[in-house]
Enzyme design. Structure first.
Site, short mmCIF file in Angstrom:
data_model
loop_
_atom_site.label_atom_id
_atom_site.label_comp_id
_atom_site.label_asym_id
_atom_site.label_seq_id
_atom_site.Cartn_x
_atom_site.Cartn_y
_atom_site.Cartn_z
N TYR A 71 0.61 5.92 -12.84
CA TYR A 71 -0.19 6.72 -11.90
C TYR A 71 0.32 8.16 -11.80
O TYR A 71 -0.48 9.09 -11.65
CB TYR A 71 -0.27 6.04 -10.52
CG TYR A 71 -1.33 4.96 -10.55
CD1 TYR A 71 -2.67 5.28 -10.36
CD2 TYR A 71 -1.00 3.64 -10.85
CE1 TYR A 71 -3.66 4.31 -10.45
CE2 TYR A 71 -1.97 2.66 -10.95
CZ TYR A 71 -3.30 3.01 -10.75
OH TYR A 71 -4.28 2.05 -10.86
N HIS A 124 -13.16 3.06 -4.20
CA HIS A 124 -11.93 2.60 -4.86
C HIS A 124 -10.70 3.40 -4.46
O HIS A 124 -9.70 3.41 -5.18
CB HIS A 124 -12.12 2.62 -6.39
CG HIS A 124 -13.13 1.62 -6.87
ND1 HIS A 124 -13.64 1.59 -8.14
CD2 HIS A 124 -13.72 0.58 -6.22
CE1 HIS A 124 -14.51 0.59 -8.27
NE2 HIS A 124 -14.59 -0.03 -7.10
#
Ligand code: APR
Length: 245
Positions: A71, A124
């Site tokens: 990430y 999301h």
């Protein structure tokens, strides 16, 4: 490009338009999509990385640092990306006085907001936020350059990106708002999504069940089976065309 005048007139007559966007809306900003190979981005994420390892709670628990670092890499890739014509056209459309335009996105990149959209239903989550896996408290510290998972200052738990992983529930309020915007619209416009991931992919069917016309914008065919009209084209050119006609 030219859009079928019949489709344009349906869009123009609508009082309430609900737009659902997916990774394709950011493709023209140079953001990699998840499933489709695209010339602009040269790659799709899930052809290179295993979503079970990178985007699931099991993957995180097994190897938190690997997921965190992935990430961090995605954030570093996204940092330089700018909103494109599609993001800007949607933001402008939302300011319309004649139509109520609700924007729902599956994207976590924040480019709709950067393009000027104030109200964005993020199904999301958002990649720029973090929270504790254990106590769920938001982590507000700066994570630039942080290579390993951070300990939550409140409970000592593990801090994770605030995105929705496979198998996780969607944020409750976002889902409620998305459902109600889908139930109550005249036109449901699905832009740049492969319509493979549920529950988001089910919103078009909800809209259709209440009488909305479902219109899809995509350069490629998708999985959706409820579409009334399919506009073949890139998000940027199609949305600008819709707005300027
Ligand atoms: N304009 C419009 N659509 C485009 C463009 C473009 N310029 N370029 C690509 N597309 C389309 C592709 O043809 C494809 O149908 O965008 C779609 C992208 O599909 P996916 O990569 O599957 O992305 P998405 O549908 O947003 O994925 C849903 O899956 O991995 C999870 O959580 C992740 O939110 C994501 C969800």
């Amino acid at each position: 490009m030219e859009i079928d005048p019949e489709v344009l007139s349906i869009i123009q007559r609508a009082k309430r338009v609900t737009i659902l966007t997916g990774a394709g809306v950011s493709a023209e900003s140079g953001v990699a999509t998840f499933r489709s190979y695209k010339e602009e981005t040269k790659e799709s994420l899930w052809s290179q990385y295993d979503p079970q390892k990178m985007a699931s709670i099991e993957g995180f628990l097994k190897n938190p640092n690997r997921v965190w670092q992935w990430y961090q890499w995605r954030r570093s890739e996204l940092k330089s990306k700018k909103p494109n014509d599609a993001h800007k056209a949607i933001a402008k459309w939302q300011q319309s006085k004649d139509q109520r335009v609700t924007l729902i996105t599956q994207n976590v990149d924040g480019l709709h907001q950067a393009g000027g959209s104030k109200d964005v239903i993020e199904l999301h989550g958002n990649i720029w936020s973090n929270h504790c896996l254990q106590c769920r408290a938001e982590y507000k510290g700066n994570t630039d350059g942080v290579e390993d998972v951070i300990e939550c200052p409140k409970c000592g738990g593990q801090v994770r990106p605030s995105v929705v992983w496979f198998g996780e529930a969607l944020p409750e309020k976002a889902w409620r708002d998305a459902e109600s915007a889908s139930y109550s619209c005249d036109v449901f416009l699905s832009v740049g999504t492969s319509s493979q991931v549920y529950p988001a992919a089910g919103l078009a069917a909800l809209a259709k069940s209440q009488g909305a016309t479902v219109i899809e914008v995509n350069p490629e065919p998708t999985e959706s089976s409820v579409v009334d009209y399919f506009i073949v084209g890139r998000a940027g050119e199609v949305l600008i065309n819709i707005l300027n006609t």
